[in-house]
Write an enzyme that holds these catalytic residues in place. Sequence first.
Site, PDB file in Angstrom:
ATOM      1  N   GLU A 100      -7.349   8.537  11.454  1.00  0.00           N
ATOM      2  CA  GLU A 100      -6.027   8.104  11.037  1.00  0.00           C
ATOM      3  C   GLU A 100      -5.621   8.729   9.603  1.00  0.00           C
ATOM      4  O   GLU A 100      -6.521   8.451   8.653  1.00  0.00           O
ATOM      5  CB  GLU A 100      -5.798   6.748  11.187  1.00  0.00           C
ATOM      6  CG  GLU A 100      -5.767   6.176  12.918  1.00  0.00           C
ATOM      7  CD  GLU A 100      -5.856   4.760  13.022  1.00  0.00           C
ATOM      8  OE1 GLU A 100      -5.304   4.437  13.926  1.00  0.00           O
ATOM      9  OE2 GLU A 100      -6.269   4.152  12.097  1.00  0.00           O
ATOM     10  N   CYS A 113      -2.046   8.469   2.475  1.00  0.00           N
ATOM     11  CA  CYS A 113      -3.561   7.602   2.600  1.00  0.00           C
ATOM     12  C   CYS A 113      -4.277   8.567   3.946  1.00  0.00           C
ATOM     13  O   CYS A 113      -3.943   8.511   4.777  1.00  0.00           O
ATOM     14  CB  CYS A 113      -3.152   6.238   2.822  1.00  0.00           C
ATOM     15  SG  CYS A 113      -4.920   5.333   3.199  1.00  0.00           S
ATOM     16  N   CYS A 124     -18.423  -3.062   5.290  1.00  0.00           N
ATOM     17  CA  CYS A 124     -17.931  -4.239   4.470  1.00  0.00           C
ATOM     18  C   CYS A 124     -17.565  -5.335   5.179  1.00  0.00           C
ATOM     19  O   CYS A 124     -16.712  -4.946   6.468  1.00  0.00           O
ATOM     20  CB  CYS A 124     -16.849  -3.790   3.671  1.00  0.00           C
ATOM     21  SG  CYS A 124     -17.343  -2.652   2.469  1.00  0.00           S
TER      22      CYS A 124
END
Length: 362
Positions: A100, A113, A124
């Site tokens: 994405e 982004c 994480c």
Amino acid sequence: MKPEAPQTDLIGLLPEEAEAALRAHFGRRGQPAFRVKQVLRWIYEREAFGFHEMTDLPLAERTALDEAFAFTAPEPSKISRSVDGTAKHLWRLTDGELIESVLIPTQTRLTLCISSQAGCAMACTFCATGWAGYRRQLTAGEIVSQFRGARRWARENGYEDITNIVFMGMGEPLMNPKAVFPTLRILNQGYGMGARRITVSTVGVVPGIQRMAEMPEQFRLAVSLHAPNHELRQKLIPLEKKYDLDELLDALRRFDAAGGKRITFEYVMIDGVTDLPELADELAEVIREFNAFVNLIPFNPIPGTEWRPSKRQRLNYFVERLESRGISAFVRESRGSDIAAACGQLRAEVTQGRKPVQMGSI
Ligand code: SAH
């Protein structure tokens, strides 16, 4: 007939490499030198998604290029638009993997982004990409393609030009140095994106930070710190066990010493976990020595955790407390959360249910 050896992907080459490869190719075919410029323009300025779109080249030359080179083209599988203007592309790669990228418009900027890996091995605890597991490295061509595809889509859909690029999508960019470092140069030298407008965000991969420090260009570094001490950080970020906070800070000192590049610290604000007042004091202490500022990211809820984002009042209080200790801090407002495009929410939803791959598999 296509040659047996894997073809070189023109989109993943540095501009000077692409130029040399094209010069050799057209030289062999007895074509005039200006053909090289024509193709380079189609790549860097005119956003062709394949040789077939290069309509000012004779058909025979388009066919010959197609036989000689690969050309990674962006293939959107789904496009989602948020009420706030944020737009998320789900890209399908040639082997079916999904990644994405997110376009984030503000008054003055259009930030893209992008993803550097399919999935992520960092695991994480607060990040949905990490929960979904690691799939594979992206090639430079696949990373650059997200930019090419998003830029063309933005132009066709009434957005301004992309002004900034952040490596804050899926994956840990500094765990994919083979593709990410060339990509930085391709975006900068080929597509004319200023180095200061490109930010690599890392969870703290020390050798990668060292390499960033050695680059002559002023690419920016963002560090996902998220905790000011080893005990809390290791609960959130497994990589803390490999490169602990002290080692990370040492690497950042070397980065700072290399000059001129301001570091951003990212700090996720989780209610009752990372947002206690004394942690603000400790954070200010730890980063005081750097030419840096802090981006506080309100936790974006993800399935599988009970954690909640910090309350607004606490966010403001944290900012004040940092600023009273001489640290500039901003709250990064969450964008695109209605389309699962906010920080930590990217996981290419279609992949849900796949078995996570264990850490250490790369
Ligand atoms: N691997 C890179 C890029 C990750 S995404 C890195 O770790 O920096 C960009 C930012 O979003 C990172 O700071 C990441 O820690 C943060 N993030 C991840 N999950 C989040 C969540 N659920 N809410 C808020 N921020 C999150």
